[in-house]
Design an enzyme around this catalytic site. Sequence first.
Site, mmCIF file in Angstrom:
data_model
loop_
_atom_site.group_PDB
_atom_site.id
_atom_site.type_symbol
_atom_site.label_atom_id
_atom_site.label_comp_id
_atom_site.label_asym_id
_atom_site.label_seq_id
_atom_site.Cartn_x
_atom_site.Cartn_y
_atom_site.Cartn_z
ATOM 1 N N ALA A 138 15.354 -9.361 2.577
ATOM 2 C CA ALA A 138 16.596 -8.577 2.646
ATOM 3 C C ALA A 138 17.850 -9.395 2.373
ATOM 4 C CB ALA A 138 16.727 -7.849 3.986
ATOM 5 N N ALA A 139 17.701 -10.562 1.778
ATOM 6 C CA ALA A 139 18.887 -11.355 1.438
ATOM 7 C C ALA A 139 19.811 -10.582 0.500
ATOM 8 C CB ALA A 139 18.469 -12.676 0.800
ATOM 9 N N GLY A 140 19.246 -10.019 -0.558
ATOM 10 C CA GLY A 140 20.056 -9.256 -1.504
ATOM 11 C C GLY A 140 20.511 -7.922 -0.952
ATOM 12 N N ASP A 141 19.659 -7.274 -0.159
ATOM 13 C CA ASP A 141 20.012 -5.969 0.414
ATOM 14 C C ASP A 141 21.213 -6.102 1.350
ATOM 15 O OD1 ASP A 141 17.640 -5.261 -0.860
ATOM 16 O OD2 ASP A 141 16.468 -5.354 0.993
ATOM 17 N N TRP A 182 0.878 -1.164 0.000
ATOM 18 C CA TRP A 182 0.000 0.000 0.000
ATOM 19 C C TRP A 182 0.922 1.223 0.000
ATOM 20 C CZ3 TRP A 182 -0.547 -4.428 2.744
ATOM 21 C CH2 TRP A 182 -1.741 -5.134 2.584
ATOM 22 N N LYS A 193 24.391 -11.951 -8.354
ATOM 23 C CA LYS A 193 23.965 -12.857 -7.287
ATOM 24 C C LYS A 193 23.095 -13.952 -7.899
ATOM 25 C CE LYS A 193 22.528 -8.958 -5.664
ATOM 26 N NZ LYS A 193 21.766 -7.902 -4.949
ATOM 27 N N ASN A 215 17.016 -4.674 -8.832
ATOM 28 C CA ASN A 215 15.927 -5.100 -7.940
ATOM 29 C C ASN A 215 14.566 -4.954 -8.604
ATOM 30 O OD1 ASN A 215 15.018 -6.269 -5.611
ATOM 31 N ND2 ASN A 215 15.361 -4.500 -4.298
ATOM 32 N N ALA A 223 21.522 -19.608 -3.935
ATOM 33 C CA ALA A 223 22.490 -20.501 -3.292
ATOM 34 C C ALA A 223 23.608 -20.925 -4.233
ATOM 35 C CB ALA A 223 21.770 -21.732 -2.760
ATOM 36 N N ARG A 238 10.875 -5.267 -9.647
ATOM 37 C CA ARG A 238 9.559 -5.605 -9.101
ATOM 38 C C ARG A 238 8.517 -5.251 -10.162
ATOM 39 N NH1 ARG A 238 12.540 -7.892 -6.522
ATOM 40 N NH2 ARG A 238 12.890 -7.898 -4.250
#
Length: 306
Positions: free
Chosen positions: A252-255, A99, A222, A162, A225, A164
């Site tokens: 937040a794995a990539g962040d 939102w 990236k 990133n 795994a 989206r």
Amino acid sequence: MRLVFVGECMVEIAPDGAAFRKGFAGDTFNMAWYARHLCPRDWSVDFVSAIGQDAISDELAGFMTAAGVGTRHVQRHADRTVGLYMISLKDGERSFSYWRSQSAARRMAEDGAKLEEAFDGADLVCLSGITLAVLEGAGRDTLAAALTKFRAAGGQVAFDPNIRPRLWATMDEMREVVMRFAGLSDIVLASFDDEAAHFGDGSPEDTLARYQAAGVTEVIVKNGADPILGALDGQSVTVAPAPVARVIDSTAAGDSFNAGYLVSALSGGTMAQNIAAGAQLSREVIQHAGALSPEAVAAQALETAT
């Protein structure tokens, strides 16, 4: 050393047993938060964004300050507020509901002079595809001009595409904007699954080559795994991340990877060391709940010390 992160920080509603808990997060803010916790205390970490003037915006501003992230360049708009998102988890993988139509961050790049002031004196400016996707009006052009001036003065720009899809009007627009800003960047921190799905790349090497062709000198790809591919000035390296027995929350794995990588790089690490630092922090983060994990930072510090 001064690091500047540009983007949106939102209210995060995350699962907590049978209930939900409130927090604050957003891709570039997550990077800023982790960078602040990792970097030497004499470095500064600033956030460039916009929020409202309501109670939840005040709470967010206080949260940023308490984390040690500078808010001098966070604008306040009386007619807007902050965005909100809710996390859903299944087997450790997350999905989001958003939102954000009244998010003040959509107006963060209206004033080029304010952006130039925010970037002045920085060593690194970092932004993402989400930053670009949410901007209203001529915001992208204004941001591009400020980044061009910043780089001409000797600064470095880092960019995580990133992607989206729901934030973009069309995929053609997304691809054009992502590649435009990649061309304004010194470092690109891409994720192969995004690039394969939306640019049609057949391999991490294809992603690497596409960004190099756009003029990017330092590219990281990236790949979950699987081994992480990196290249700097034509020299490439591959680093295999350590396996994770159980993923609790991949938020937040990539962040966090980006923060670990950038702090290591700015501290003088080799590309292999920088990738390893990012991968290790990301590994810890996905074993804890939520986007911002003090436990993961503590584990990273212990790993570094030993």
